[in-house]
Write a protein that holds these residues in place. Structure first.
Motif: not given
Length: 293
Positions: A24, A26-28, A111, A113, A165
């Motif tokens: 990933n 991005t991270t939340s 998204t 990666y 992506t």
């Protein structure tokens, strides 16, 4: 501890294949998250499936996926039947073709990666594919199965690794023309465009994502800190409501004035040209009303 790969398989360019991992980009993880609590007991609660007709909870073994073929008539699909589905993109990313990324409408980008070699043996082949993409400044078109869905994707060189992506399918993207067709054509005053352009020029800066702050997240954290310390939660003032713009020309001039507290040459010159060109009454006729959102 490194994050667990979101996908592991092979990257293939013609007869060249190498093992790769997808991580990933991005991270939340840093976002504030809440659990649902039973107010009376202070205990956490959990969700449970219940039968829609009887209201009784059902066990894990009785859960099965259903596809509605007619009203309230479902075709049952077992997990092992889904697991048995095998297509190439489930374990191999095949580079089917190549395009310039600039040719891809941004609305199709989904998204991101990070793509890395999965082992030492794969590093050389991985580097060869990466350098070929970098030299040609191209993005590879591919497909990949993620979370039980095949997704189109592009792959491009990024530093020592690559960036994959996922893309949106064409039938999932609403066409802008269909949304914008009701917007009426407007004869825009060139002098007002000059004023707006000056505002844009003054605020032009280099893109720096580190300056982005989540004001709502910060307010949540401050609320949590205050309650934890036994303090009264801070009072957050609501943003003032935007009023309708009655005279767009005056609003643009005031915008320029607010930039540095005064109207400079860029703000005055259009006004002088406009005064020489039109009467005050005519200027009023170019005023535009905008509905507040």
């Amino acid at each position: 501890m490194p994050a667990r790969p979101a996908w592991r398989g092979y990257l293939k360019l013609s007869l060249v294949t190498c093992g790769v991992e997808l991580s990933n980009a991005t991270t939340s993880a840093e976002k504030v998250s809440f659990r649902i609590i039973n107010r009376k007991t202070g205990n956490t609660v959990k969700r449970q499936y219940v039968d829609a007709e009887s209201g009784k909870p059902i066990g894990d073994k009785d859960e099965v996926k259903g596809y509605e073929i007619e009203k309230d008539d479902y075709l049952l699909i077992e997990e092992d039947e889904i697991e048995a589905l095998q297509i190439e993109s489930e374990h191999t990313i095949n580079l089917d073709g190549f395009v310039h990324k600039s040719e891809i409408d941004r609305i199709y980008l989904d998204t991101p990666y990070y793509l890395t070699p999965s082992d030492k043996v794969s590093e050389e082949a991985f580097a060869v594919i990466r350098e070929a993409l970098a030299e040609k400044k191209m993005a590879g078109l591919s497909r990949i199965v993620l979370y039980r869905r095949e997704r189109p994707a592009i792959i491009e060189a990024l530093g020592k690794g690559m960036l994959l992506t996922t893309l949106r399918y064409d039938n999932t993207v609403r066409k802008a023309s269909a949304v914008f067709e009701e917007i009426e054509d407007v004869d825009v005053d060139e002098e007002m465009v000059d004023l707006a352009t000056t505002v844009v020029n003054r605020r032009t800066a280099k893109f720096d994502p580190s300056k982005f702050e989540d004001s709502y997240e910060n307010a949540l954290l401050e609320l949590i800190r205050a309650k934890k310390a036994g303090r009264k939660p801070p009072v957050v003032k609501a943003a003032p409501k935007e009023s309708n713009v009655v005279n767009l020309f005056d609003a643009l001039r005031q915008s320029l004035a607010s930039e540095d507290g005064s109207e400079d040459d860029a703000g005055r010159k259009p006004a002088k040209r406009r005064a020489a060109k039109t009467s005050a009454g005519k200027r009023g006729s170019t005023s535009t009303k905008h509905k507040s959102a």
